[in-house]
Design a protein around this motif. Structure first.
Motif, short mmCIF file in Angstrom:
data_model
loop_
_atom_site.label_atom_id
_atom_site.label_comp_id
_atom_site.label_asym_id
_atom_site.label_seq_id
_atom_site.Cartn_x
_atom_site.Cartn_y
_atom_site.Cartn_z
N SER A 3 0.85 -1.18 0.00
CA SER A 3 0.00 0.00 0.00
C SER A 3 0.89 1.23 0.00
O SER A 3 2.11 1.15 0.13
N GLU A 4 0.27 2.39 -0.11
CA GLU A 4 1.03 3.64 -0.04
C GLU A 4 1.77 3.75 1.28
O GLU A 4 2.89 4.28 1.34
N GLU A 5 1.16 3.24 2.34
CA GLU A 5 1.76 3.35 3.67
C GLU A 5 2.94 2.41 3.87
O GLU A 5 3.86 2.71 4.65
N THR A 6 2.96 1.29 3.16
CA THR A 6 4.01 0.29 3.38
C THR A 6 5.07 0.28 2.28
O THR A 6 6.04 -0.48 2.37
N ARG A 8 8.08 1.48 1.14
CA ARG A 8 9.21 2.23 1.67
C ARG A 8 10.39 1.30 1.90
O ARG A 8 10.27 0.08 1.75
N ILE A 161 0.22 2.95 -6.29
CA ILE A 161 0.60 3.28 -4.92
C ILE A 161 1.88 4.10 -4.82
O ILE A 161 2.25 4.55 -3.73
N SER A 181 1.66 13.17 -3.52
CA SER A 181 1.29 12.77 -2.16
C SER A 181 1.61 11.31 -1.89
O SER A 181 1.64 10.88 -0.74
N LYS A 182 1.86 10.53 -2.95
CA LYS A 182 2.19 9.12 -2.80
C LYS A 182 3.71 8.93 -2.77
O LYS A 182 4.46 9.81 -3.20
N PRO A 183 4.17 7.78 -2.28
CA PRO A 183 5.62 7.56 -2.11
C PRO A 183 6.39 7.61 -3.42
O PRO A 183 5.95 7.07 -4.43
N LYS A 201 10.96 7.89 0.02
CA LYS A 201 10.58 6.96 1.07
C LYS A 201 11.43 5.70 1.09
O LYS A 201 11.30 4.87 2.00
#
Length: 266
Positions: A3-6, A8, A161, A181-183, A201
């Motif tokens: 996901s965008e959050e993971t 990195r 993502i 706004s995304k990684p 990221k």
């Protein structure tokens, strides 16, 4: 799934070792994945192009996904998808999803000239698979990088993502990190530390198949605010990175992996 959050950290594009018949050297690939799974990397990219002279067939790609998924439980498995035409990319993306891939990495077609609008429409079709997509934009002698407007349009689509920025243009990378706004991940090994300073990221770098723990340390030290230690370690690895980048192909990397006993073919 990713996901965008993971999305990195240090993500490693794994070379595809081939035997003399041009088929996947399964034992060497198994060895590579087995070694990398015990490091602090955040993910693996299988079927990574890396300037290979030949492209693995669908059976070999499926075998690589199966080996990676079997050996690795706590890291994301990303599949790079070749993109000569939309239908072929759609089929491979659907197949990767069925086989359990956490995301696909897709760059615009190399061998056919499409307008920016056509590329955008092709990516829109690919998002219909609902599998997380990472856009890969790289510098290639066969085509120019995507327009910034087109990059932003694709990255802002649902199910896309993030972006691996590999055009070797540090100003372009800075603008994308600022505007998206995304990684955004660094896709040029030699720009790893500079890219971290600009706010990426993480990074997708093939050099991390060697000295893997140190590449992870560079990332972790930077995230912890130990900028001087991170920079010093990156400088120590710079000669290795430069050697591995001395040719457009993955030959120097495969040679060193062979010399270390990690793969049987070079």
């Amino acid at each position: 799934m990713l996901s965008e959050e993971t999305l990195r950290g240090i993500i490693v594009p794994v070379v595809t070792p081939l035997n003399r018949e041009g088929k996947l050297d399964t034992q060497s690939f198994h060895n590579l994945i087995s070694r990398l799974k015990n490091t602090g990397i955040h993910g693996l990219i299988v079927n990574a192009s890396l300037g290979e002279g030949s492209t693995p067939g669908d059976n070999d790609i499926e075998l690589m996904i199966d080996i990676a998924k079997t050996l690795v439980e706590d890291k994301s498995i990303i599949v790079e998808i070749g993109f000569d035409h939309t239908l072929g990319a759609l089929k491979r993306t659907v197949r990767a999803k069925w086989l359990g891939a956490d995301a696909v990495l897709i760059s615009p077609p190399f061998y056919k000239r499409y307008s920016q609008e056509e590329i955008i429409n092709q990516f829109y079709r690919l998002t219909e698979t609902n599998l997380p997509i990472i856009l890969l934009d790289i510098l290639n002698r066969k085509r120019k990088p995507m327009d910034l407007t087109a990059v932003k349009t694709v990255v802002n689509m649902d199910h896309v993502i993030g972006l691996v920025e590999g055009t070797n243009d540090i100003k372009r990378l800075f603008n994308l990190v600022r505007d998206l706004s995304k990684p955004v991940l660094c896709g040029v090994d030699e720009l790893l530390f500079a890219s971290l300073c600009f706010g990426v990221k993480g990074a997708s770098i093939a050099s991390a198949q060697l000295e893997t723990d140190d590449f992870v340390k560079i990332y972790n030290l930077f995230r912890e605010g130990e900028f001087n230690k991170s920079s010093t370690l990156f400088e120590r690895l710079t000669p290795l990175i430069q050697f591995l980048s001395s040719e457009a192909s993955s030959d120097p990397l495969k040679w060193l992996l062979n010399q270390h006993g990690y793969i049987q073919t070079d």
